[in-house]
Design a protein around this motif. Sequence first.
Motif, mmCIF file in Angstrom:
data_model
loop_
_atom_site.group_PDB
_atom_site.id
_atom_site.type_symbol
_atom_site.label_atom_id
_atom_site.label_comp_id
_atom_site.label_asym_id
_atom_site.label_seq_id
_atom_site.Cartn_x
_atom_site.Cartn_y
_atom_site.Cartn_z
ATOM 1 N N LEU A 54 81.470 155.434 192.098
ATOM 2 C CA LEU A 54 80.183 155.384 191.792
ATOM 3 C C LEU A 54 79.530 154.906 190.350
ATOM 4 O O LEU A 54 79.723 155.619 189.595
ATOM 5 C CB LEU A 54 79.142 156.583 192.172
ATOM 6 C CG LEU A 54 77.683 156.340 192.542
ATOM 7 C CD1 LEU A 54 77.240 155.173 193.420
ATOM 8 C CD2 LEU A 54 76.756 157.429 192.666
ATOM 9 N N ILE A 55 78.951 153.646 190.215
ATOM 10 C CA ILE A 55 78.598 153.309 188.973
ATOM 11 C C ILE A 55 76.852 153.393 188.780
ATOM 12 O O ILE A 55 76.354 152.850 189.790
ATOM 13 C CB ILE A 55 79.217 151.913 188.565
ATOM 14 C CG1 ILE A 55 80.730 152.035 188.523
ATOM 15 C CG2 ILE A 55 78.467 151.325 187.122
ATOM 16 C CD1 ILE A 55 81.371 150.809 188.618
ATOM 17 N N ARG A 56 76.557 153.980 187.880
ATOM 18 C CA ARG A 56 75.068 154.113 187.647
ATOM 19 C C ARG A 56 74.711 153.209 186.432
ATOM 20 O O ARG A 56 75.236 153.405 185.409
ATOM 21 C CB ARG A 56 74.409 155.428 187.497
ATOM 22 C CG ARG A 56 72.961 155.620 187.285
ATOM 23 C CD ARG A 56 72.868 157.031 186.783
ATOM 24 N NE ARG A 56 71.114 157.373 186.077
ATOM 25 C CZ ARG A 56 70.397 157.907 187.173
ATOM 26 N NH1 ARG A 56 70.910 158.329 188.279
ATOM 27 N NH2 ARG A 56 69.272 158.183 186.699
ATOM 28 N N GLU A 57 73.808 152.070 186.531
ATOM 29 C CA GLU A 57 73.391 151.514 185.422
ATOM 30 C C GLU A 57 71.832 151.175 185.729
ATOM 31 O O GLU A 57 71.085 151.688 186.652
ATOM 32 C CB GLU A 57 74.161 150.209 185.313
ATOM 33 C CG GLU A 57 74.475 149.550 186.432
ATOM 34 C CD GLU A 57 75.574 148.555 186.267
ATOM 35 O OE1 GLU A 57 76.272 148.320 185.360
ATOM 36 O OE2 GLU A 57 75.983 147.858 187.493
ATOM 37 N N ASN A 306 76.602 161.606 188.113
ATOM 38 C CA ASN A 306 76.221 160.479 187.526
ATOM 39 C C ASN A 306 74.978 160.679 186.944
ATOM 40 O O ASN A 306 74.589 160.355 185.360
ATOM 41 C CB ASN A 306 76.258 159.449 188.253
ATOM 42 C CG ASN A 306 77.568 158.447 188.370
ATOM 43 O OD1 ASN A 306 78.494 158.913 187.772
ATOM 44 N ND2 ASN A 306 77.650 157.276 188.989
ATOM 45 N N ARG A 307 73.799 161.204 187.704
ATOM 46 C CA ARG A 307 72.553 161.821 187.154
ATOM 47 C C ARG A 307 72.652 162.790 186.119
ATOM 48 O O ARG A 307 71.918 162.688 184.932
ATOM 49 C CB ARG A 307 71.934 162.317 188.236
ATOM 50 C CG ARG A 307 70.686 162.943 187.828
ATOM 51 C CD ARG A 307 69.691 162.278 187.305
ATOM 52 N NE ARG A 307 68.311 162.631 186.885
ATOM 53 C CZ ARG A 307 67.601 162.321 185.721
ATOM 54 N NH1 ARG A 307 68.135 161.591 184.745
ATOM 55 N NH2 ARG A 307 66.403 163.183 185.649
ATOM 56 N N PHE A 308 73.709 163.752 186.076
ATOM 57 C CA PHE A 308 73.694 164.723 185.136
ATOM 58 C C PHE A 308 74.062 164.113 183.652
ATOM 59 O O PHE A 308 73.301 164.278 182.538
ATOM 60 C CB PHE A 308 74.786 165.952 185.359
ATOM 61 C CG PHE A 308 75.264 166.496 184.443
ATOM 62 C CD1 PHE A 308 74.073 167.596 183.866
ATOM 63 C CD2 PHE A 308 76.328 166.857 183.900
ATOM 64 C CE1 PHE A 308 74.498 168.444 182.992
ATOM 65 C CE2 PHE A 308 77.034 167.486 182.745
ATOM 66 C CZ PHE A 308 75.742 168.500 182.334
ATOM 67 N N GLY A 314 71.229 161.096 177.527
ATOM 68 C CA GLY A 314 70.078 160.310 177.295
ATOM 69 C C GLY A 314 68.946 161.185 176.571
ATOM 70 O O GLY A 314 67.953 160.851 176.448
ATOM 71 N N GLY A 315 69.352 162.529 176.336
ATOM 72 C CA GLY A 315 68.601 163.462 175.519
ATOM 73 C C GLY A 315 67.622 164.184 176.399
ATOM 74 O O GLY A 315 66.707 164.689 175.703
ATOM 75 N N GLY A 371 74.220 157.212 177.682
ATOM 76 C CA GLY A 371 74.007 157.331 179.343
ATOM 77 C C GLY A 371 73.337 156.490 180.156
ATOM 78 O O GLY A 371 73.186 156.705 181.188
ATOM 79 N N ARG A 372 73.308 155.176 179.718
ATOM 80 C CA ARG A 372 72.561 154.328 180.285
ATOM 81 C C ARG A 372 73.552 153.598 181.452
ATOM 82 O O ARG A 372 73.182 153.065 182.285
ATOM 83 C CB ARG A 372 72.101 153.103 179.405
ATOM 84 C CG ARG A 372 71.074 153.486 178.660
ATOM 85 C CD ARG A 372 70.291 152.304 177.845
ATOM 86 N NE ARG A 372 69.382 152.714 176.828
ATOM 87 C CZ ARG A 372 68.540 151.938 176.129
ATOM 88 N NH1 ARG A 372 69.023 150.595 175.961
ATOM 89 N NH2 ARG A 372 67.606 152.312 175.399
#
Length: 403
Positions: A54-57, A306-308, A314-315, A371-372
């Motif tokens: 799973l890739i998050r972008e 991925n969300r974590f 991402g701060g 984190g992007r």
Amino acid sequence: MPLLRTRRTLVTIPVTAVLLGLTPAGSPADASAAADTALTLLVSRGRAPAAALLIREETGTRYVHAEAVPDTTPSLPWTAQGSDTTSVRGAPAEPDVTSVPRSPAASGAVSAPAAGSRAGAAIRSGDHFRAGSITKTFLATVVLQLAAEHRLSLSDSVAEHLPGLVHGAGNDGRALTLRALLTHTSGLYDFTAETRGDVPVTPLQALRIAFTHPPAHRGRFAYSNTNYVLLGLVVRQVTGHSYAIEVRRRVLTPLRLTGTSFPGARVFLPSPHGRAYAADGSDVTELDPRVAGAAGELVSTLPDLNRFYAALLGGELLPPALLREMLDTRTAQGSYGMGLYPVTLPCGITVWGHNGRISGSYVRTAATADGRRVLTFRVNTDGLADADLEPALLAAEFCPRTS
């Protein structure tokens, strides 16, 4: 438990893509094709019964999964048979997951154990699984939050919070700091070297095992699950609550990570879940998480991980100064920050994350420093037979096209 290699710069793999037939990703379409191809290799050359990615972008998420086609002929687990029958599937129709075009299957099928033993091996995007030492990133985040609140200092000695606990065979909690635990530079013996990650133990039992052995070279990076068992006890001492309660309150609830949990002594995975297999092919879906405890008991899902990591890097979870401290690898001679580690890919891009290995599950998360872009892949067995597959997959996803 992880199998953590201390070599972090993969310059010796001239994108390993040449070796494995992968093309470094450039456009989103290139990335999709490269990841799709890589996933078949996790099953065929990696000899996993199933794999998922799973890739998050910023443009959304992409999910791919692959399974070995069942073979009714009894054989050794996941043995390559030399035919072209590994299957790859695009994402099912569900929210926030985009479809991935099919790619040709990798050559070399993977046979299952005896007929019927592999039922339910397929991986779905929302399945719960054991995340192993990715637990450490969650726990380190809580410790750093407590530092931001001035409830502890990273320079505190372990003995200041757990007086008299670390002793025996030359071990001394007065000589160890919380920073040393977070960065794996304490020299403490890893209790799982004796338990092999198969024996459920309480935290105190794990520490008794560790403290019968003299410490190794303090100040040098040496990965030890004992460090994070101690940090779990420090969190309890400082807050009055278990690390599981504090992670839930400080991380899981604010980020709405509803698929992530700390099972304690519960041997069952939450629904939905697939099956998990040990390296010998035996079904280990039911497992006592006390084999890992604070060093690796976490259960999660691909979207939650991925969300974590996106939120952390991402701060959203730490003030900037503490996040910089978390990513500072100087204490561990470049090998590890605090609860996560960097890998510099052949193209020069550095990604941050962690891996997790526990019986029946191997998972790896990697993300850009902001984190992007976050990638998490998993297989439903103890690891990959081909160690080159993981770095090749990361390079295929994160490195731009070079030609």
